[in-house]
Structures are given as C-alpha cells and as structure tokens.
Motif scaffolding. Structure first.
Motif, PDB file in Angstrom:
ATOM      1  N   ALA A   1       0.826  -1.211   0.000  1.00 40.57           N
ATOM      2  CA  ALA A   1       0.000   0.000   0.000  1.00 40.57           C
ATOM      3  C   ALA A   1       0.858   1.258   0.000  1.00 40.57           C
ATOM      4  N   PHE A   2       1.943   1.242   0.786  1.00 33.70           N
ATOM      5  CA  PHE A   2       2.800   2.418   0.898  1.00 33.70           C
ATOM      6  C   PHE A   2       4.037   2.334   0.010  1.00 33.70           C
ATOM      7  N   ASN A   3       4.177   1.192  -0.676  1.00 35.42           N
ATOM      8  CA  ASN A   3       5.320   1.000  -1.562  1.00 35.42           C
ATOM      9  C   ASN A   3       6.637   1.116  -0.783  1.00 35.42           C
ATOM     10  N   VAL A   4       6.695   0.416   0.374  1.00 38.10           N
ATOM     11  CA  VAL A   4       7.897   0.390   1.206  1.00 38.10           C
ATOM     12  C   VAL A   4       8.235  -1.069   1.511  1.00 38.10           C
ATOM     13  N   ASP A   5       9.384  -1.289   2.165  1.00 36.90           N
ATOM     14  CA  ASP A   5       9.759  -2.661   2.506  1.00 36.90           C
ATOM     15  C   ASP A   5       8.955  -3.143   3.707  1.00 36.90           C
ATOM     16  N   THR A   6       8.951  -4.458   3.915  1.00 36.33           N
ATOM     17  CA  THR A   6       8.117  -5.051   4.967  1.00 36.33           C
ATOM     18  C   THR A   6       8.594  -4.658   6.365  1.00 36.33           C
ATOM     19  N   GLU A   7       9.894  -4.387   6.528  1.00 38.66           N
ATOM     20  CA  GLU A   7      10.387  -3.981   7.838  1.00 38.66           C
ATOM     21  C   GLU A   7       9.782  -2.645   8.252  1.00 38.66           C
ATOM     22  N   THR A   8       9.721  -1.706   7.296  1.00 39.28           N
ATOM     23  CA  THR A   8       9.076  -0.422   7.581  1.00 39.28           C
ATOM     24  C   THR A   8       7.592  -0.630   7.863  1.00 39.28           C
ATOM     25  N   ALA A   9       6.970  -1.528   7.094  1.00 42.80           N
ATOM     26  CA  ALA A   9       5.538  -1.799   7.295  1.00 42.80           C
ATOM     27  C   ALA A   9       5.278  -2.345   8.688  1.00 42.80           C
ATOM     28  N   ARG A  10       6.171  -3.192   9.196  1.00 46.15           N
ATOM     29  CA  ARG A  10       5.982  -3.731  10.551  1.00 46.15           C
ATOM     30  C   ARG A  10       6.077  -2.631  11.602  1.00 46.15           C
ATOM     31  N   LYS A  11       6.922  -1.647  11.347  1.00 39.11           N
ATOM     32  CA  LYS A  11       7.030  -0.539  12.292  1.00 39.11           C
ATOM     33  C   LYS A  11       5.744   0.283  12.338  1.00 39.11           C
ATOM     34  N   LEU A  12       5.006   0.321  11.210  1.00 41.44           N
ATOM     35  CA  LEU A  12       3.700   0.985  11.221  1.00 41.44           C
ATOM     36  C   LEU A  12       2.774   0.337  12.246  1.00 41.44           C
ATOM     37  N   GLN A  13       2.872  -0.988  12.378  1.00 37.73           N
ATOM     38  CA  GLN A  13       1.971  -1.712  13.277  1.00 37.73           C
ATOM     39  C   GLN A  13       2.322  -1.498  14.743  1.00 37.73           C
ATOM     40  N   GLY A  14       3.554  -1.099  15.035  1.00 41.84           N
ATOM     41  CA  GLY A  14       3.952  -0.694  16.386  1.00 41.84           C
ATOM     42  C   GLY A  14       3.846  -1.745  17.459  1.00 41.84           C
ATOM     43  N   GLU A  15       3.946  -3.025  17.103  1.00 45.87           N
ATOM     44  CA  GLU A  15       3.706  -4.072  18.099  1.00 45.87           C
ATOM     45  C   GLU A  15       4.757  -4.089  19.206  1.00 45.87           C
ATOM     46  N   ASN A  16       5.971  -3.661  18.923  1.00 46.42           N
ATOM     47  CA  ASN A  16       7.025  -3.668  19.943  1.00 46.42           C
ATOM     48  C   ASN A  16       7.273  -2.276  20.529  1.00 46.42           C
ATOM     49  N   ASP A  17       6.394  -1.349  20.242  1.00 52.03           N
ATOM     50  CA  ASP A  17       6.543   0.025  20.721  1.00 52.03           C
ATOM     51  C   ASP A  17       6.035   0.109  22.160  1.00 52.03           C
ATOM     52  N   GLN A  18       6.908   0.452  23.080  1.00 57.52           N
ATOM     53  CA  GLN A  18       6.548   0.515  24.497  1.00 57.52           C
ATOM     54  C   GLN A  18       6.393   1.945  24.997  1.00 57.52           C
ATOM     55  N   ARG A  19       6.369   2.933  24.109  1.00 56.86           N
ATOM     56  CA  ARG A  19       6.371   4.329  24.546  1.00 56.86           C
ATOM     57  C   ARG A  19       5.006   4.832  24.987  1.00 56.86           C
ATOM     58  N   GLY A  20       3.930   4.157  24.583  1.00 57.39           N
ATOM     59  CA  GLY A  20       2.599   4.642  24.907  1.00 57.39           C
ATOM     60  C   GLY A  20       2.105   5.641  23.881  1.00 57.39           C
ATOM     61  N   HIS A  21       1.076   6.402  24.234  1.00 55.71           N
ATOM     62  CA  HIS A  21       0.409   7.273  23.270  1.00 55.71           C
ATOM     63  C   HIS A  21       0.990   8.686  23.228  1.00 55.71           C
ATOM     64  N   ILE A  22       1.876   9.032  24.191  1.00 53.71           N
ATOM     65  CA  ILE A  22       2.576  10.332  24.187  1.00 53.71           C
ATOM     66  C   ILE A  22       4.076  10.025  24.177  1.00 53.71           C
TER      67      ILE A  22
END
Length: 920
Positions: free
Chosen positions: A681-702
C-alpha cells in the motif's frame, strides 16, 4: 356533510405520510456497535407471491442493528405489480436488473397527469364507464437507477419489461423521520399481504415461526365495511373488496393485460436524451410534488473517479439528487477491475452497507483496537456493513467486482490512509518518523510512495485491501444523521457530585487522566472528558475519534495539525533551502497547515479528523478535552473511541469502558492489516511496514521527540506572533472567506480585553461560539470562560438549549443546582481540577470563595443561551408585577421590589448582597 364514521378512515389515511421534519429518534444507543466479528450476509427468508417474491435479510443481525437499517430484495416478474404501500422509514432502491415505472404519492400534490377528453370519449363501446382519469406523476426507472422514497410516502412499482425486475431496497430505520420504533414496518392498503407483513413482524417478535400466523392484512381491514362504504360513497360489496380478505395473490400481483396508466409518449431518442440529462438541474426549480427521485449510477460516462487500470466510482448524493438531503441518505456505485484495490479508508460521517452486484472481492474491516473484524471474500448477492470510522479496504478478485454502497448520510465522505490525498500524505515527515520509530528516509518513502488517489491498479497488489480498511477510520465526517443516545440515558439524576479523574494512563512523555464517562452526569450530557499532561518535547500520537472535540489549553503552548481529507498540502519546504542540505532532495516535505496554540485557547477538532499535538514549550502542557459522544456526527454508539494510527496505545484505548485492570488486546489500526499489505500500500519494505503496526513500541500514546520536532512553519517575530494572537478571532473575519481547509480552529478566551460581560466588582465572562469561531457551527459545541472575584455571584439562571460541563481551573466556589422538582441535586464547594455537570434547564447559581474562582464551561450547543432569574434582563423582570404578586402571594409593593431591586445583569459584586448596586 362529513359523517362521524369518516374519522376512522381519515385516521388510517393519516399514516400514509407522516412528514419529514420529526423529532429525532434514538435507536442507536440501544444497539451499540459492539461488533466483535462481522460476517457477509445473505437473505435468510423469502416471501412468495403471485408475480414474484421478496427476499429478506435478518435486520436483527448485529450489523444491521449497528447501522440502523434493514434490507429487502424484490424479484418482480414481467407484468408484476408491487401493491401500494408505505413504510415508517425512508428507502433507497437500487434497480439491479430490469425496467418499469412507479408512482410516489405526495399528500397535497395535484393530479398533474390526466387523460384527454377526446381520446376517452372516442371509446364508444365502453361508454362512460371509464371516465376521464387523472393521477399524480408516473416515473420511469431502468437498470442502474437509484430511486429515493421518503418515509410514509405511498408508492407502487410495476415491471413493464420482458425479464425479471430485481430491486434492492435499503430501509433506514434509525432515520429522523421514523418516530415509531426501529422495526421496519410496511403498511399495505391493497391486497391481503399476510405473509409479507408476517415476515417483517417475525423478526421483531424474537423467533416466532412462519407457521404461527396472526391476523394481518391491508390497513382497510381494520375499518368496518359501512364506514368504508360511506367514506368512499360506494356500495358495501366494493368496500369489502378494499379489505382484501379473500385475496390470495400476495403482495406482488400479475396484471394480465398490462397496466394502463397515463404517461407521456416519447420516442426512444427522447427517452435516451432525458436519461442523459436527468442530473443537470440544480434542484432550485423543483417542488416536492415534481422533485426528481432517481439518478442512474451505472453509466460509465457519469463516473466521479476513474482509473483505466483500476476501475471507477460514481456517487449519488444531495448535490446531484437534492431529495436525498431530505432523506439523509446517499449511494455509491463501484467497479474494480481484476485484482485492483480501493485505497484503505474510513467513512467519516456514515455507515456503509455494501451489496455486491457482480464478481467477488476480499474486504478487510478493522476496528479502533486494531483488530480485523472482517477479512474474507464476499461474492455476488451478499451484504457486509462497514461501520462509521472503521477502516476498510477492498481488493477485487480474478473476475473483478461491482457493488453498490448505501450510506446513512446525504453527503457521505471518506478519508484515505494511502495515496496522494491521504491522511498520511498530510502529516509532516518528522511526525511520521517519530510516530513509527523509523528514519526520515523511510518516512519520506512511506509518505510519497503512492501517487494514486483512491483506486489503485493491480500492480499495487491485492494485499493493499487490508491497509485501505485501516485508513478509512481516520476521518468519519462532520455532518451526519443525528444520533440519539439521550433516550437510553435519561437525565434521571437524584444527586450530582463534583467529579475528579478516576484513572490515569501513563506514557513516555506524559499521561492522560480520564473521568468516568459512565457516570450518570456524563451519560446525561452525552459527553466524556480527558485531561492530557504532555511534557516538553512530547508528541501526542496521530489519532481520530468518533466524536467532535473541544480542547481548552489550561497551561503551556505548542502546535498541532488537524488533517482534513481532500485538502491540499499547503505548507511545503523550499527547494533552495533543501538544496543546501547534504541530503539533497530526499527530505523535501509538504503537509497540511500547522496551527499554533497557547494558554487560554479553545481548539475545535471535528469528529473523525486525524490530529496530533506537540509541546514546544519549556513547561508541562495541560489540555482539557471534551468529547461530545452524543453529537450528530457520531453514528457508532456513545462509547468514546479513539482510533490511533501510530504507536501501541493499548492502555489508553483499553481505558474506555473498562476498569484499569481489565486490559484487552489493543493497538493502532494498522495492526489489523498484514505487513505485506501495508508494504504494498505504501510501496515500502516489509520492515518499515511492521514498524507501522507498532507491536514492539513501548512508549505509549505520548512519545518524546529527542531533537525537537521538525515541521514546516512560517517564521514570525515575537511582535508578529503577538499581533496575530491579538487580531485572531473577534472582528478580524466573518467566516465567509474561510474554507474547511483553512478554517480557523482556535479562539483565545483568557484575554480580559475580550470579555463579553464585565463588572469590575464581580468579574467577567468570555464566550466562544459559532459567531466568533464559525467551525463550531459544524461541531455544535461552544465554551465559556468565567472569572469571579472574591464572594461575587453569577446570577441564578438556567441553560436554555444545552448542557454545561463546568471545569474549575483556579480557586473554589459554591455551586447550587436545582432540578424540575425544586430539589437541590447539588449544593457544595467545588475546587480546582474538579468537574460538575449542569443539565439543560436545571437552575444554577455560582458564588466564588474567598480566593475567587475561574472556570471553563463546555456547552453542547454552538450558540448556547441562558436565561437569568434575577437581574435587569431576567425572566422575573419580564413578568407583570401583578402576576408576581399573585404567584408568590405577596403585596404589589413587595412584588415591585422583587422585580426592580436588581439593576445588574449577570454578575453581582459582593456588595450587592448587602444592598449595594454594582452595574454589570
């Protein structure tokens, strides 16, 4: 002279058309859109008749209950007549196959079609048996037409073609025009359609089997024969035939010799020309009697969006079919070629009922938790519902796909997540990089990797469908049918309390404090309240909500962006300055308008509008947010929902409606799509696409932006900034020059020089409403900033047309609130940081404490008004002295003093209580 028995018949006729401007019914709250799983649906029952059949979808299904609609598919054989009837809901009819003519009968309209006396008299053999006829307008329809039928309008349908007529009907049971209940009801006034009525009633009576017949028939059956005979001035035998008791033909009957009606004769060329020109009027010359009721959406030359490699989209709405403004409905015809994709998007201001007319497609639908509630193939004849704000993506199968979407708004809008006009395209590169924890190069590719707008050719990959579904959630629109939560949550408040946040959600660079929106006060007002505390360099991640927002900046400063779908990227970096960078043209950015805010600002954010917030100051930013969940723009339910499309904000989302410990699996909306779909959809690599999903992001909403947020902003000196802040708002513009893209979204209400009401002995009041901030007309919200000096009083009053959510920003006050019984439901001190809700019409009085008091009131009307009980402009002042004397059993002298002893208007200084007279 009218006979008394005629009254019964007139009462029956009255049901035929119940009008158009009705109080708004409130079915949606009862059937909340708590959809854990969506399924493709087919008709689950059919009712056969002499010349056709009707196929019914189960309108008690959760999807139909969420959208507030029902669906029927009529199959009418050649020379078949669907008998005259009317329904309690407006209808949109899509002619899937065939042709014919019909009549919609508007009460009070003239019989404009009449036969020629000459031609009638020429029928010598039949004498005067067939006297000159006249009736209302006959309207033709053909394959591909959308036909609009108002609620309560009697109508019939006839197939004059040589093949089956297939008509798919959507009934909008939650529409404003329906004041009965949410059950679809059809009132026949011909035939004996027991089975057809039985089918509709069956769903409403929880499982009654078809064999359990009850007495049903046309509406004349309820009148006695003599009444009918007198009413129509016919013999009793004819009157009995009106009742249709022995009619076994059902609701669709065969006309053996063809239906004889008065119709203008036209050649094939004239008919084709009329069909081609049918949409070219502007609606101003129409009356309700001659209003155009149809628009063809099958013609490829009428497409609104076209991509030769992907397909086309054609819309019918209130702009090209004005009657839809009355019905508050619209439709879209879509055609996708093999493996083509409709961009991921969300419906801003409506639900979408998708009916597949040919081929098949993979459709993905994602909710606010990032969960895929639907991800499967859907084929011809099936229906699926995409609720408002849920992200949606479609990808055609190997044979392509065609569909019709019925929308529950007369000007339904979407916002895309990928493509040239998408929400992602409108966000600064640096916000994207920080939101998804990716490099600026990756953010640049993510943002600019797609140049298509809505329809993507097959090279875009079939998996794109998942992403498109996520994008749809970003903006759900502004002008929607009015949802009616209040009926379920009546304001039966025995006691009001001062409220504080009962939970908080912490994040890397701040926290959000949440008031319990299920508290009776918030349920009565139909609102929720959150207070964000954002540390310096903190970024509140991009998201959108199902409700419009009013934000009060209690402390601090910063900038933000509100993303309007379809608006241009008007802020762009200079090529010259970029050329001086070592990175060349890689980071040339462009995005939508960046807006500054400061302490004391009221900021308006429409429902469904994606937005983010950044603290560029050196102290904590405190933003108090009111979400108007009962607003017209919200067609989901009264639960406040925030749809994040960055980060992994599990706790913040899980907070709504759940206790702190009851966590559920949540995330941003991209989590519901697979990584390959996002990459394509974004014409990027799958690694970047996984970062969109944020599954390992521990920072919260701020999240914290370590090196300051880099966005494009016009430079200005301190003097220019101060001048802009002083000039913005009052008197500097009348709103007429604004567009939605450049609309002013903020107004400062802390500045004493802008006070609307001022008393040096008492304090001041400053209002922001749709007169000085026109965008509030869209949000249907307003606010008031109040300052009372020590022991001063705001006059006793009531809110005429809104609830008032009072948030104390400094000091304390005694507030009393009295209900319609004369009971004090609140009489207590309220201090800084607490909230109390004053329901509409409840009487209220405020008195500042020893330190004075300051507050902000959020009001649920764009032009909230109050009526005072004491003072120079009060209700008491408007009543004659003798009425006051008799009402309170006092002398005329006492009544005179009661009426005229106050010369202040709204604010009373402390000396007023001991006899002094300060002038407000």
């Amino acid at each position: 002279m009218a006979r008394p028995s005629l009254l019964s018949l007139s009462l029956g006729f009255l049901l035929i058309f119940h009008g158009c401007v009705a109080r708004q019914q409130q079915w949606q709250q009862e059937n909340e859109c708590q959809l854990q799983r969506i399924n493709a649906l087919e008709p689950n029952n059919r009712v056969e008749a002499e010349a056709g059949e009707s196929q019914f979808w189960d309108w008690n299904n959760d999807q139909f209950q969420c959208a507030g609609v029902a669906m029927i598919r009529h199959v009418i054989r050649s020379k078949g007549l669907l008998l005259p009837s009317y329904t309690n809901t407006p209808s949109l009819v899509y002619i899937e196959r065939g042709r014919g003519f019909h009549e919609v009968i508007f009460p009070g309209c003239a019989e404009t079609f009449q036969s020629s006396q000459q031609s009638e008299q020429g029928r010598e053999q039949e004498g005067q048996r067939f006297q000159q006829d006249r009736h209302q307008k006959i309207r033709h329809f053909r394959e591909g037409d959308i036909v609009a039928i108002p609620a309560g309008a009697a109508h019939w349908l006839y197939n004059d073609g040589d093949k089956d007529l297939v008509a798919v009907v959507l009934l909008d049971t939650s529409n404003n025009a329906n004041q009965l209940d949410r059950n679809p009801r059809r009132f026949f006034f011909a035939g004996n359609p027991q089975q057809e009525q039985e089918q509709e009633q069956q769903y409403g009576q929880q499982g009654r089997k078809r064999g359990q017949q009850e007495g049903c028939g046309n509406i004349f059956r309820g009148f006695d024969v003599e009444t009918l005979a007198e009413a129509f001035n016919v013999d009793t035998e004819t009157a009995r035939k009106l009742r249709g008791e022995n009619d076994e033909r059902g609701h669709i009957v065969r006309v053996e010799r063809g239906l004889q009606v008065i119709r203008p004769q036209m050649s094939r060329e004239e008919q084709e020309r009329q069909e081609q020109e049918q949409g070219r009027g502007n609606g101003l010359e129409e009356t309700i009697c001659s209003a155009r009721l149809r628009e063809n959406i099958n013609d490829p030359s009428s497409a609104d969006i076209y991509n030769p490699r992907a397909g086309r989209l054609t819309n019918v709405n209130s702009f090209n079919l004005p009657i839809l403004r009355f019905l508050q409905l619209s439709a879209q015809r879509g055609v996708l070629h093999r493996n083509a994709i409709k961009a991921p998007h969300w419906n801003l201001n409506s639900h979408s009922v998708i009916y597949i007319t040919r081929g098949d497609a993979r459709i993905q639908i994602v909710d606010q938790r990032g969960e895929a509630v639907f991800d499967t193939q859907i084929r011809e004849g099936q229906v699926v519902i995409a609720p408002q704000n849920y992200a949606v993506m479609k990808q055609a199968g190997n044979q392509g796909v065609e569909w019709v979407s019925f929308r529950t708004n007369d000007n339904a809008m979407i916002s895309t997540l990928a493509g040239r006009t998408s929400a992602i395209r409108a966000i600064p590169v640096d916000v994207i990089a920080n939101a998804y924890q990716i490099s600026r190069e990756e953010a640049q590719r993510l943002k600019f990797g797609r140049e298509e707008t809505i329809l993507f050719g097959p090279s875009s990959s079939r998996s794109l469908l998942s992403l498109l579904l996520g994008c749809l959630l970003l903006f759900h629109g502004c002008v929607a049918r009015q949802q009616q939560w209040q009926q379920q949550n009546e304001c039966q408040i025995q006691r009001i309390n001062a409220l504080e946040p009962n939970d908080r959600v912490q994040a890397e660079a701040g926290e959000s404090e949440l008031w319990d929106w299920k508290n009776d006060q918030f349920q009565c007002a139909g609102v929720a309240v959150i207070r964000h505390r954002i540390q310096p360099k903190g970024l509140l991640l991009p998201s959108y909500t199902n409700a419009p927002l009013l934000v009060y900046i209690e402390q601090g400063r910063g900038f933000h962006e509100v993303i309007f779908p379809g608006c241009a990227e008007t802020f762009q970096s200079s090529q010259q300055s970029q050329g001086q960078s070592q990175e060349g043209q890689r980071f040339q950015d462009r995005h939508q308008k960046i807006r500054h805010f400061r302490e004391g600002d009221i900021v308006a954010i429409p429902a469904g509008a994606a937005h983010w917030l950044y603290n560029d100051g050196d102290r904590e930013l405190i933003a108090v947010v009111l979400l108007d969940t009962s607003n017209n723009a919200n067609q989901l339910d009264q639960n406040p929902r925030r749809f994040f499309f960055a980060g992994n904000p599990q706790k913040e989302q899980g907070q709504h409606g759940k206790k702190g410990g009851q966590q559920e699996s949540c995330g941003n909306i991209f989590r519901g799509f697979d990584a390959e779909a996002l990459a394509e959809a974004f014409n990027v690599d799958t690694e970047t696409a996984r970062k969109l999903q944020g599954e390992n992001d521990q920072r919260g909403h701020i999240v914290r932006v370590e090196r300051e947020l880099q966005v494009i902003r016009p430079p200005m000196s301190r003097e220019e900034q101060e001048r802009q802040e002083q000039g913005q708002g009052r008197g500097s513009g009348n709103g007429l020059e604004e567009t939605i893209c450049s609309a002013r979204l903020r107004e400062n209400i802390d500045d004493p020089s802008r006070a609307d009401i001022f008393n040096p002995d008492a304090g001041r009041l400053t209002n922001v409403n749709s007169f000085n901030l026109p965008i509030l007309r869209l949000l249907q919200l307003s606010a008031e900033r109040g300052v009372l000096h020590r022991n001063a009083i705001k006059a006793p009053h009531w809110n005429l047309n809104s609830h008032s959510v009072i948030y104390i920003t400094r000091g304390d006050a005694r507030i009393q609130i009295v209900d319609h019984r004369g009971e004090a439901v609140f009489d207590d001190e309220i201090r800084q940081g607490q909230i109390v809700v004053a329901p509409q019409n409840y009487a209220v009085v405020k008195q500042a404490g020893n330190q004075g008091v300051e507050w902000v009131s959020f009001m649920t009307n764009d032009n909230a008004m109050i009526n005072t009980l004491a003072g120079r402009t009060s209700a008491m002042r408007g009543i004659p002295v003798d009425v006051i004397a008799n009402a309170y059993q006092i002398s005329r002298e006492e009544a005179h003093k009661l009426k005229f002893n106050r010369e202040e208007t709204f604010l009373f200084g402390p000396s007023s209580r001991s006899g002094g007279r300060a002038s407000a």
